[in-house]
Each structure stands twice: as C-alpha cells, then as structure tokens.
Design an enzyme around this catalytic site. Structure first.
Site, PDB file in Angstrom:
ATOM      1  N   GLU A  26       0.947  -1.162  -0.042  1.00 32.72           N
ATOM      2  CA  GLU A  26       0.051   0.101   0.055  1.00 32.72           C
ATOM      3  C   GLU A  26       0.940   1.335  -0.026  1.00 32.72           C
ATOM      4  O   GLU A  26       2.140   1.404   0.420  1.00 32.72           O
ATOM      5  CB  GLU A  26      -0.859  -0.070   1.210  1.00 32.72           C
ATOM      6  CG  GLU A  26      -1.846   1.168   1.407  1.00 32.72           C
ATOM      7  CD  GLU A  26      -2.785   1.200   2.209  1.00 32.72           C
ATOM      8  OE1 GLU A  26      -3.809   2.165   2.332  1.00 32.72           O
ATOM      9  OE2 GLU A  26      -2.731  -0.089   3.240  1.00 32.72           O
ATOM     10  N   ASN A 173     -12.380  -1.413  -1.198  1.00 29.40           N
ATOM     11  CA  ASN A 173     -11.493  -1.978   0.153  1.00 29.40           C
ATOM     12  C   ASN A 173     -12.264  -1.620   1.443  1.00 29.40           C
ATOM     13  O   ASN A 173     -12.704  -0.325   1.236  1.00 29.40           O
ATOM     14  CB  ASN A 173     -10.077  -1.461   0.162  1.00 29.40           C
ATOM     15  CG  ASN A 173      -9.537  -1.913   1.391  1.00 29.40           C
ATOM     16  OD1 ASN A 173      -9.108  -3.037   1.800  1.00 29.40           O
ATOM     17  ND2 ASN A 173      -9.489  -0.737   2.181  1.00 29.40           N
ATOM     18  N   GLU A 174     -12.477  -2.391   2.101  1.00 27.88           N
ATOM     19  CA  GLU A 174     -12.907  -2.068   3.565  1.00 27.88           C
ATOM     20  C   GLU A 174     -14.181  -1.198   3.370  1.00 27.88           C
ATOM     21  O   GLU A 174     -14.266  -0.082   3.854  1.00 27.88           O
ATOM     22  CB  GLU A 174     -12.320  -1.770   4.637  1.00 27.88           C
ATOM     23  CG  GLU A 174     -11.079  -2.672   4.920  1.00 27.88           C
ATOM     24  CD  GLU A 174      -9.987  -2.377   6.005  1.00 27.88           C
ATOM     25  OE1 GLU A 174     -10.268  -1.162   6.423  1.00 27.88           O
ATOM     26  OE2 GLU A 174      -9.414  -3.158   6.348  1.00 27.88           O
ATOM     27  N   TYR A 249      -6.743  -8.995  11.454  1.00 21.74           N
ATOM     28  CA  TYR A 249      -5.343  -8.731  11.890  1.00 21.74           C
ATOM     29  C   TYR A 249      -5.273  -9.387  13.593  1.00 21.74           C
ATOM     30  O   TYR A 249      -6.133  -9.357  14.341  1.00 21.74           O
ATOM     31  CB  TYR A 249      -5.057  -7.197  12.177  1.00 21.74           C
ATOM     32  CG  TYR A 249      -4.716  -6.737  10.962  1.00 21.74           C
ATOM     33  CD1 TYR A 249      -3.725  -6.611  10.391  1.00 21.74           C
ATOM     34  CD2 TYR A 249      -5.838  -6.208  10.034  1.00 21.74           C
ATOM     35  CE1 TYR A 249      -3.266  -5.929   9.118  1.00 21.74           C
ATOM     36  CE2 TYR A 249      -5.656  -5.453   9.018  1.00 21.74           C
ATOM     37  CZ  TYR A 249      -4.403  -5.356   8.459  1.00 21.74           C
ATOM     38  OH  TYR A 249      -4.199  -4.874   7.108  1.00 21.74           O
ATOM     39  N   GLU A 306      -6.038  -9.184   3.691  1.00 21.96           N
ATOM     40  CA  GLU A 306      -5.150  -8.440   4.768  1.00 21.96           C
ATOM     41  C   GLU A 306      -5.253  -9.301   5.861  1.00 21.96           C
ATOM     42  O   GLU A 306      -6.326  -9.691   6.559  1.00 21.96           O
ATOM     43  CB  GLU A 306      -5.675  -7.044   4.955  1.00 21.96           C
ATOM     44  CG  GLU A 306      -5.737  -6.040   3.884  1.00 21.96           C
ATOM     45  CD  GLU A 306      -5.929  -4.644   4.371  1.00 21.96           C
ATOM     46  OE1 GLU A 306      -6.022  -4.236   5.418  1.00 21.96           O
ATOM     47  OE2 GLU A 306      -6.524  -3.878   3.248  1.00 21.96           O
ATOM     48  N   GLN A 355       2.392  -5.976   5.923  1.00 19.06           N
ATOM     49  CA  GLN A 355       2.486  -5.729   4.309  1.00 19.06           C
ATOM     50  C   GLN A 355       3.934  -6.184   3.958  1.00 19.06           C
ATOM     51  O   GLN A 355       4.713  -6.582   5.101  1.00 19.06           O
ATOM     52  CB  GLN A 355       2.292  -4.291   3.880  1.00 19.06           C
ATOM     53  CG  GLN A 355       0.765  -4.075   4.253  1.00 19.06           C
ATOM     54  CD  GLN A 355       0.542  -2.466   3.613  1.00 19.06           C
ATOM     55  OE1 GLN A 355       1.348  -1.660   3.231  1.00 19.06           O
ATOM     56  NE2 GLN A 355      -0.525  -2.042   4.069  1.00 19.06           N
TER      57      GLN A 355
END
Length: 508
Positions: A26, A173-174, A249, A306, A355
């Site tokens: 990103e 995204n999201e 996460y 992610e 990432q």
C-alpha cells in the site's frame, strides 16, 4: 511430551492455491517510497527506480501476487494521476496515512514493471469509495485492452504498446469502513454495478473480488452471497464478482489504541498474541460455512487479502507509517496461519500478508540511514513453506488431541502441523508454540514411501529476538538434525517456540 499423528500420503486433499502466499503493498509509510521504489537517481541498485535487492529477495519466495495500491489508500487513489511524465503528475495528500504529500511517481506503469520483475501477478484494488464506475472501467481498459480504443491509445502514448494481463481486481476495500462507511446492502449493489462495467478484453478474464467482511461480520458475507447465489442452490447465479474478501489482524493489546509493543513483551502477552492468531481458523470456518449455504459447490472464492500482526509503531517513528519490528513471535503467527490456510484450501483461494516492506508484519525492512535490507523472521516462514504452493494438501490426523494450555478464558493448541505433496516431494510443517517446553511428534506416513528427509528449523533464544542491519541473521533458518525417519514413521523433536519443516522424496 510426545504427540502421535497419521498422514495418508496417497489420499488427496484440495490443492493449496499458490496465491495464499500473496503479498500486499500500500502507499503507506515506507512501503512504496523507500521500500520498493527508490527512484532512478538513487545510488541503491535499481531498475526504473525499483529497488533490485528487494526484488531478488521476493523472487526467492516465488511470490505469486502483489496487491496494490491499498488498503484504505485505494479508495482515495485516482489512477490517471499516476500515468504520463512524472514531472507532470499532480501531487495529492495521503489523508489516511500520515497526511504526507504523494507525488504519484509510482503509478500504474511502475507497478506493472515491479510485478514483471517479481514474476508476480498484479492484484489491483479499485476505487469504489471516492471513485466512479467509469474510472474503474477505464482502468481495466487501459491495462488490458488490445487494438484501438481511447484507453488503449492513452496507454500506447505513455509508452506501452501491448496490454498487460491483469486478472485480479478488487471492487473497493473495507467498504464497511475507510472505503465508504457503507452498509452491506448498499455495498452489495455497488459491487454488482462496478463488477458489471469491469469488462473482459481478449483472453484477459477478470477475477473480481468484492470487498468483504471485517473479522466476525458474518452478516456482511451473507449479504454479498445473496447477490450471487441462492440458499441451497447448486449454481452461482451472477458473475458480477467471483470472490469475497476478509480482513483479520492479530493484536495483543486490549484496544486498537493500545496494541502492545512489537519487541517488548512478556510470555503472557506472547500467548495472548498466539490465541489471537489461532482465531483465524474460527473465522475461516465461519465465513466458509455461510458461503457454503449459498454456494455448496464452492465456485466462489474466499480471499483473506489483509492479515498479520498489528502492534504499536516503533518509538520515534511517524504514527501514520505503521512501522514495526518483526520477531520470532511474528514468525510463529505466520506459521500457524499457513497451517490453517492449508486446511481450508477448498475455499480459500488467496491471502495477502500486510504488508510486504516496512509496514506492519513485513517480509523486508529497509534502513534509510545505512540503506541496508533486512529479511525478517516472517520472511523465512514464507521461504521455508514455499513448497506448499500449488501442492496437494494432505490431512493430518492426531491420535489424541494435541497439547493445549489455558490462556485467560481461551485455550491454545500448542502444536500445529500441516502437510502437502508436490512433484514427488512431501513437505511437512510443524510449529511448537509453547514458550518453554519442547514437544516430540511421531507421524505415521501411510500409503507411500518417503526417503532422504531433510529438515530446517527457525527458532532463537528468545521470543523477542529479531533481525537488524547490524545483526541480520539472529533469527534465520538452519539445517536441523532433530528429525528421523524409520519404518515409515517420521519423528521430529520440536524445541520450545520453534518452526520446523521436513521434506523428502515421495513415491506412492
């Protein structure tokens, strides 16, 4: 402690898609600028500004794909700002990550050049949050259409005659958060609309990925599945999108504002982290179960685009750059995730660690002062596991329940194992998550003959150990002699907090 298990090496499980070993880059902190991209004038060896030692390190992992430009950044990124002469590209402000100015010198052509150097497939996340249907449709045309058309002519004017192959497209995204704060119902309609106008050109067939759920939001997954299937139906009714994403996460601290240090932690915090990491199995199982109701033939994919650890930033760094160190603890988080990915290979078609360089659970850290490149412990898990890519998964059955330990209100299984076969080779991955006690694992290998086994181990004296420019190999794999094979039984001694891979020739 001794654990016994069985692997029937001649009984095929689902294929482990190589794309579950995917990566994410990103426009965030020093991931792109100062990580992948140093500029053509840099004295660091580069090609077109792309840092070549980073490329070489990632090629050694057989990197299958790279997701770009975000993340949250994707939904404020307007792709036409990143094409044409660099000195004419407009400057923007990266409002999500540090409020820094973005000069757009790394854009579409630079990203595609990076993917070509890596030998990786591009996965582009389009702008649904602040963009338009036409904008994303034009981007697809610009990249993938041959012959004569407005966007194809624009691409040629910018120096690229032939179209690229770009299969993977994210429809935002999201969308539940930074990608527009939408409801599931509203986003589902947007995904159908955007997906409709993202066209296939020539033999480039798009694989469109809808912006899926955050962690436990099973209702979001169900809403999206209702748009492409019907309860209990054997067929997918719509191809507006082909897969759903999921984000999760691993954090240690009690809140997102207090996530704990990446390097300063005690044993209790370590175990809390591992419980959080192991929860990925519950989440994949839950979202897969919802998808099965509407798609029992498993024609739609689940994409965990992610995942990884998220700790507090390193002291003295920009809070918006999400720079954190990477310890043996991070490596064990990764090894446990991959074991779960292998078990859900029938539904999970892609995963992207967050990432790749200098951000969150990175593969690679680059030092702006010494210009050194450091391979993290997590990098080495990818390296040791690369033989699982596109391999046939093999089920691992324990004779008795593997060992566990209580962690607060949860229970952590401390030994994790997965296996696969490919090209006449068997690969077994074993993790011992116990911080202080070794474990011995004995595996009956049935249905074939395994010979000439070799083993690697990744461990260190302390869970907090990590690599730096001054000491780049504190946590690195080394050959391991704590493994034996006798009469079809594989025995492995697993030291505390260790990751071991065992490979051997296989005939069935």
């Amino acid at each position: 402690m001794s654990i016994e298990a069985v692997i029937n090496v001649d009984l095929d499980g689902p294929r482990i898609n190589r794309h579950v070993y995917g990566h994410f880059a990103e426009h965030l902190g020093r991931c792109i600028y100062g990580g992948f991209y140093v500029g053509e004038d840099s004295d660091i060896p580069n090609e077109g500004g792309i840092r070549l030692d980073v490329v070489e390190a990632l090629r050694a992992l057989n990197i299958p794909n790279l997701r770009w430009p975000g993340g949250c950044f994707a939904d404020e990124y307007h792709w036409q700002d990143g094409i044409g002469p660099k000195d004419q590209r407009p400057v923007m402000v990266n409002t999500h990550w540090g409020g820094v100015e973005e000069n757009n010198h790394f854009g579409t052509h630079e990203f595609m050049a990076l993917c070509e150097l890596l030998g990786a497939e591009p996965y582009i996340s389009g702008n649904v949050g602040s963009g338009t249907v036409r904008e994303m449709s034009d981007w697809v045309e610009y990249l993938t259409r041959d012959g004569d058309s407005p966007m194809a002519r624009l691409r040629k004017a910018n120096g690229r005659d032939e179209p690229w192959r770009v299969r993977f497209w994210g429809l935002g995204n999201e969308a539940w958060g930074c990608g527009g704060n939408m409801t599931a119902e509203h986003y589902a309609q947007e995904a159908r609309r955007y997906g409709t106008y993202c066209r296939d050109y020539g033999d480039n067939k798009l694989y469109k990925i809808a912006a899926g759920a955050n962690a436990t939001d099973y209702g979001w997954t169900e809403t999206l599945m209702k748009q492409i299937g019907h309860l209990g139906c054997q067929h997918i009714r719509s191809t507006a999108y082909h897969a759903l994403s999921l984000h999760y996460y691993t954090i240690t601290g009690p809140t997102w504002d207090d996530k704990g240090s990446a390097t300063v932690f005690d044993t209790d915090e370590y175990y809390t982290t591992m419980v959080s990491a192991a929860r990925i199995e519950e989440l994949l199982a839950g979202h897969a179960a919802v998808m099965d109701c509407y798609d029992p033939n498993k024609t739609a994919g689940l994409v965990l685009d992610e995942w990884g650890t998220w700790f507090d930033v390193e002291p003295g760094t920009n809070p918006g750059f999400l720079y954190q160190q990477n310890t043996l603890r991070d490596a064990l988080v990764a090894s446990v995730h991959f074991d779960v990915f292998h078990r859900y290979a029938d539904r999970l078609v892609m995963a992207n660690i967050a990432q790749t360089v200098n951000v969150l659970q990175a593969m690679i850290l680059t030092d702006p002062d010494s210009k050194a490149m450091v391979l993290t412990p997590t990098y080495h898990v990818f390296q040791m596991n690369r033989g699982h890519q596109d391999a046939t998964s093999l089920r691992v059955d324990f004779r008795d329940a593997p060992p566990t330990r209580p962690v607060g209100d949860a229970t952590l299984t401390t030994v994790s194992v997965s296996a696969s076969r490919k090209d006449g080779r068997l690969l077994v991955s074993l993790s011992n998550l116990d911080a202080s006690s070794a474990a011995d694992v004995a595996i009956d290998l049935r249905g074939g003959t395994v010979e000439a086994v070799e083993a690697l181990i990744l461990t260190s004296g302390a869970l907090q150990d990590h690599n730096t420019p001054q000491s780049p190999s504190v946590v690195a794999p080394r050959p391991y002699d704590g493994v034996s094979l006798t009469g079809g039984k594989l025995r492995a001694h697993l030291p505390a907090h260790s990751f071991v891979t065992v490979s051997g020739s296989l005939s069935t």
